[in-house]
Motif scaffolding. Structure first.
Motif, PDB file in Angstrom:
ATOM      1  N   SER A 117      11.288  -4.840  -1.522  1.00 46.00           N
ATOM      2  CA  SER A 117      10.870  -3.772  -0.734  1.00 46.00           C
ATOM      3  C   SER A 117      12.210  -2.822  -0.951  1.00 46.00           C
ATOM      4  O   SER A 117      12.130  -1.505  -0.916  1.00 46.00           O
ATOM      5  N   PHE A 118      13.220  -3.235  -0.773  1.00 40.41           N
ATOM      6  CA  PHE A 118      14.591  -2.485  -1.023  1.00 40.41           C
ATOM      7  C   PHE A 118      14.548  -1.811  -2.554  1.00 40.41           C
ATOM      8  O   PHE A 118      14.945  -0.634  -2.342  1.00 40.41           O
ATOM      9  N   ALA A 119      14.078  -2.676  -3.535  1.00 44.11           N
ATOM     10  CA  ALA A 119      14.161  -1.912  -4.759  1.00 44.11           C
ATOM     11  C   ALA A 119      13.141  -0.885  -4.985  1.00 44.11           C
ATOM     12  O   ALA A 119      13.444   0.171  -5.487  1.00 44.11           O
ATOM     13  N   PHE A 120      11.942  -0.885  -4.273  1.00 47.60           N
ATOM     14  CA  PHE A 120      10.803   0.126  -4.170  1.00 47.60           C
ATOM     15  C   PHE A 120      11.632   1.297  -3.161  1.00 47.60           C
ATOM     16  O   PHE A 120      11.356   2.508  -3.543  1.00 47.60           O
ATOM     17  N   PHE A 121      12.463   1.202  -2.197  1.00 52.07           N
ATOM     18  CA  PHE A 121      12.931   2.030  -1.650  1.00 52.07           C
ATOM     19  C   PHE A 121      14.050   2.863  -2.445  1.00 52.07           C
ATOM     20  O   PHE A 121      14.066   3.911  -2.512  1.00 52.07           O
ATOM     21  N   LEU A 122      14.809   2.174  -3.236  1.00 56.21           N
ATOM     22  CA  LEU A 122      15.545   3.106  -4.327  1.00 56.21           C
ATOM     23  C   LEU A 122      14.894   3.826  -4.861  1.00 56.21           C
ATOM     24  O   LEU A 122      15.290   4.890  -5.482  1.00 56.21           O
ATOM     25  N   PHE A 127       3.284 -11.923  -3.503  1.00 54.89           N
ATOM     26  CA  PHE A 127       2.884 -11.725  -4.962  1.00 54.89           C
ATOM     27  C   PHE A 127       1.767 -10.493  -5.064  1.00 54.89           C
ATOM     28  O   PHE A 127       1.786  -9.757  -5.873  1.00 54.89           O
ATOM     29  N   SER A 128       0.966 -10.515  -4.134  1.00 52.11           N
ATOM     30  CA  SER A 128       0.085  -9.183  -3.875  1.00 52.11           C
ATOM     31  C   SER A 128       0.731  -8.249  -3.913  1.00 52.11           C
ATOM     32  O   SER A 128       0.394  -7.102  -4.518  1.00 52.11           O
ATOM     33  N   PHE A 129       1.678  -7.985  -2.805  1.00 50.12           N
ATOM     34  CA  PHE A 129       2.462  -6.846  -2.719  1.00 50.12           C
ATOM     35  C   PHE A 129       3.419  -6.442  -4.182  1.00 50.12           C
ATOM     36  O   PHE A 129       3.320  -5.285  -4.437  1.00 50.12           O
ATOM     37  N   LEU A 130       3.885  -7.510  -4.765  1.00 50.35           N
ATOM     38  CA  LEU A 130       4.603  -7.446  -5.930  1.00 50.35           C
ATOM     39  C   LEU A 130       3.675  -6.502  -7.141  1.00 50.35           C
ATOM     40  O   LEU A 130       3.979  -5.633  -7.727  1.00 50.35           O
ATOM     41  N   ILE A 181      -3.787  -5.509   2.277  1.00 47.34           N
ATOM     42  CA  ILE A 181      -4.308  -6.667   2.258  1.00 47.34           C
ATOM     43  C   ILE A 181      -2.992  -7.656   2.477  1.00 47.34           C
ATOM     44  O   ILE A 181      -3.098  -8.722   3.501  1.00 47.34           O
ATOM     45  N   ALA A 182      -2.292  -7.508   1.630  1.00 46.30           N
ATOM     46  CA  ALA A 182      -0.722  -8.251   1.739  1.00 46.30           C
ATOM     47  C   ALA A 182      -0.038  -8.127   3.315  1.00 46.30           C
ATOM     48  O   ALA A 182       0.225  -9.004   3.908  1.00 46.30           O
TER      49      ALA A 182
END
Length: 846
Positions: A56-61, A135-138, A186-187
């Motif tokens: 999540s934090f990687a997506f934030f960056l 894993f769905s989120f990733l 869904i995740a």
């Protein structure tokens, strides 16, 4: 004022390593995290929560970098750094990433990681579901973000308003947004199920409903909000994707559609989303403020009631995003008043926090600096929110940079600052080591100054008339200087995060481990050893206070010396205690699933279904979906409702608990109930669409279009209701251990379900309803299709129960499978009756 002493005892702080007792060794073995390549089969919530948080934090960056690109483009007038098309993709992705891949997932991730320890539990009840959600989120996140590098990203804004995203946008960008983010939603719902059941059913003995940590209360409220907020967006996604892929005209005014329906569905999700993001951050403050004030939270009950009230009111505010769509004046007045009323419970929470700080003996910390900044910034954002809740002002400020400034003051003030505080606060819990207070102070000032320099000028830009979502502007309009200042501020803000990352990732081999409970907190998560053990807690404690580490003498020693529940794992199984919802009385020793790759493959093939469908590769999509169903069935077959080797287990303190439960006491029953609540919410959103069209058309259903008739829908309903009754009878005879009757009735139920589904589909099919001709046949087909799909799932469940009993995995005593399937059928029967009532009954009376 020194209200409470730090009570963690000296033994708890000892750095010596005691000799491992055999019971502790067995416990460690049972909860051991896999090593090597099998590490990725781990399902412990501590591991999955960590992956989730880091991702999540990687997506934030990533979203932050996109914001910097936007600010470079807008730094000077007439800039050509980005083209209009690139800018549209970047600002769409920035909003989507921040809202869908960071703001909501980060709180779910953190909760999955910390909640077991906060509850004194070994784990949450469905660790494999958490892994599947991660894993769905990733996969979904990579798919959506990756589109930007191929110039195929969505470019309709994070709200994706049609007809801009339907009639006027070619390519697959909008499809990637719709299907990719539906997959991610869904995740989110999966995580919400885990969190709700975890808080309600996995509390330690004695932790009554009025002793729950405030963070858990907030999570309960927010996870409940997700169940009612996300399904309307999923319903909207279905409608918009059906229009894009199959030309079903839900938002095409020429054929009876209306784009305003999308705005309703989106903002029924979108406004609660703000509070879904905001409340967990408030929850973090509610955990940290008492620690640094050295006193329990003032007004605990008021804080809880205010959190519930905020969540409730947030669902009545969505229309304030639509003041300029031409709504009736009375609607605008009601929603304007409701929008301002939400400030009341929010204010109560903030005043309780300030009272706690005033009553306590405050200890300085970087965490507290970020908390103060968060409160101050959020109050500014809240005040501008009250301004835009006043309709005449909103008419002027709508779609200007004023809204951008307001949005960021609320979300960054209410979210990012508390999250930064939480990073510093909980970092020792995860790594066993602390972040630097000195570096943290530098980070704080860079972030605070950068944030205000970046976003405050946006209010002025908005008042000067600069619209949002424009990729450039002409010189000489008074916008140049404010945009330049804003861009400089954005880079100062980014510099703060760079320094923060350096501190997080710098080598720490030479750094000593943090002392245990370094902040001298009073809540259960600080029982954690440094470094923490995979078992969560050495023994599951008995709780009689909100701050047991402060108020229960000898508490840490008693936990460490295994004087409470489940101090051993004699059978080598992963076990935790399930308790009653209100009084937290122990009712079951629950065995949870261990490491497996099934969750990864289930997510991979579920993702394949959505990704292939994006490109209209239907056969690969169907194949991937079938494989995903197969993997999930294997996961459920091998990983749930195990028949134990004995009826009861001695869990310590002279208490013996059953190893198997079914019905309303079981966690599986609760998971099914919560899942179906979300499912019915999505269904009712589709029904809302049917009646929305009725409210805007004088002739609805339109003449001379035929309807689905009465005969076939009613026949389908009756057959499906018979199937429902047979399923309930099968459950009854299974409990009485009449195997032959069970097999006969459930087999007949499956046949009646197939027949009922066929009859239901025959209605619109035989009457020639063409879903591309007008919105009326399209919405009828959607309701029928939704119901038919659920009936097919009902057949799969019936056959699954037949197979379980035949294989000896379900008996009269161990009947969780058929009990949960019967619960599913309660909801399915309701869906059938409503669908037939709407498509066959309503045209007769309208």
């Amino acid at each position: 004022m020194e209200s409470l002493p730090a009570t963690t005892n000296s033994a708890a702080n000892s750095e010596s390593e005691p000799e491992i007792a055999p019971s502790a060794a067995r416990l460690l073995k049972a909860w051991e995290t896999p090593r090597g390549w099998r590490y990725w089969s781990a399902v412990n919530n501590s591991e999955v929560g960590l992956w989730y948080t880091v991702t999540s934090f990687a997506f934030f960056l990533f979203g932050g970098v996109l914001a910097l690109l936007m600010r470079i483009q807008l730094a000077v007038p007439g800039n050509t750094f980005l083209t209009a098309d690139q800018y549209n993709q970047i600002f769409t992705m920035h909003g989507s990433v921040m809202m869908f891949l960071f703001a909501v997932p980060i709180f779910e991730a953190f909760s999955i990681m910390v909640l077991p320890e906060m509850l004194g539990a070994r784990d949450l009840p469905f660790p494999r579901l958490s892994a599947y959600g991660y894993f769905s989120f990733l996969i979904g996140g990579i798919f959506v973000c990756g589109s930007l590098f191929f110039g195929a990203a969505p470019k309709g804004g994070w709200f994706m308003y049609p007809p801009l995203t339907s009639a006027f946008q070619d390519g697959v960008g909008a499809d990637i947004w719709l299907l990719g983010l539906t997959f991610i939603e869904i995740a989110s719902i999966a995580a919400a199920i885990e969190l709700i059941v975890g808080v309600l059913k996995c509390r330690p003995p004695g932790m009554r409903i009025n002793l729950i940590p405030l963070y858990c209360w907030y999570i309960l409220v927010v996870a409940g909000m997700i169940l009612f907020a996300f399904p309307p967006l999923i319903a909207g996604d279905i409608l918009l994707e059906m229009e894009r892929a199959f030309d079903w005209p839900f938002f095409d005014p020429k054929r009876g559609g209306d784009p305003v329906l999308w705005q309703h569905l989106f903002w029924i999700f979108g406004h609660p989303e703000v509070y879904i993001v905001f409340l967990p951050s408030i929850a973090l403050m509610a955990m940290m403020i008492p620690t640094f004030a050295r006193t329990p939270m003032v007004g605990y009950s008021w804080v809880v009631l205010s959190a519930v009230g905020t969540g409730f009111l947030s669902f009545g505010l969505w229309v304030h995003h639509m003041f300029t769509t031409g709504l009736p004046g009375i609607s605008i007045g009601i929603f304007s008043a409701a929008s301002q009323a939400v400030a009341i419970p929010t204010g109560v929470q903030i005043f309780c926090f300030l009272a706690t700080l005033t009553a306590g003996n405050v200890k300085r910390s970087v965490c507290l600096l970020f908390i103060f900044a968060g409160l101050a910034t959020f109050i500014i954002g809240g005040l501008t929110g009250v301004m835009v809740a006043v309709a005449p002002f909103d008419f002027q400020a709508h779609d200007t940079f004023f809204i951008v400034g307001h949005l960021h003051y609320v979300l960054i003030g209410g979210t990012i600052f508390p999250i930064m505080a939480a990073f510093y606060y909980f970092f020792p819990l995860v790594t066993g080591k602390q972040l630097s207070e000195r570096v943290g102070t530098i980070v704080f000032w860079l972030v605070l100054i950068g944030f205000n320099v970046a976003f405050f000028p946006m209010h002025i830009l908005g008042l000067l008339g600069m619209p949002r979502r424009v990729f450039t502007y002409p010189a000489g309009m008074g916008l140049d200087l404010w945009n330049l200042i804003s861009s400089i501020g954005a880079f100062v803000l980014a510099a703060g995060f760079v320094v923060f990352l350096i501190d997080v990732f710098r080598p720490r081999r030479q750094q000593a481990l943090s002392e245990r409970n370094p902040w001298q907190a009073g809540t259960l998560e600080w029982l954690a050893e440094m470094p923490d053990q995979p078992w969560g807690v050495r023994s599951i404690p008995v709780i009689n206070s909100r701050y047991p580490l402060w108020e229960q003498p000898g508490f840490v020693n008693d936990v460490d010396e295994a004087r409470f529940y489940l101090p051993d794992a004699e059978e080598g199984k992963r076990e935790t205690i399930v308790s009653s919802v209100i009084d937290a009385t122990p009712i079951q020793c629950l065995r949870v699933g261990g490491p497996t790759f099934l969750t990864f493959f289930a997510a991979l093939f579920t993702g394949g279904f959505f990704i292939f469908a994006t490109y209209h590769w239907w056969w690969p999509a169907i194949l991937s979906g079938v494989i995903a169903c197969g993997v999930i069935l294997r996961w459920v077959w091998t990983g749930t409702a195990w028949i134990p080797e004995k009826e009861n287990k001695d869990v310590g303190l002279g208490v013996s608990l059953p190893l198997y439960l079914s019905g309303p006491q079981a966690v599986g029953w609760w998971a099914m109930f919560i899942t179906m609540t979300a499912d019915v919410t999505a269904f009712m959103s589709l029904v809302f669409g049917y009646f929305f069209y009725w409210t805007i058309h004088d002739d609805y259903p339109p003449e001379p279009l035929p309807g689905p008739g009465v005969f076939w829908p009613v026949t389908g309903m009756l057959l499906l209701l018979v199937a429902y009754g047979l399923t309930l009878l099968a459950r009854h005879w299974n409990r009485r251990d009449f195997g032959a009757r069970f097999y006969l009735l459930l087999s007949l139920a499956a046949l009646f379900t197939v027949g009922g589904t066929g009859a239901l589909l025959a209605g619109p099919w035989l009457t020639g309803l063409d879903p591309t001709e007008h919105v009326y046949p399209a919405v009828v087909w959607v309701l029928v299709g939704w119901t038919a799909l659920h009936a097919v799932l009902g057949v799969v469940m019936q056959l699954y129960c037949l197979a379980r009993r035949a294989a000896g995995r379900m008996t009269a005593r161990y009947d969780a499978d058929i009990v949960n399937v019967a619960l599913y059928w309660h909801f399915l029967a309701l869906t059938v009756v409503i669908t037939v009532g709407v498509i066959a009954g309503f045209p007769s009376v309208s």
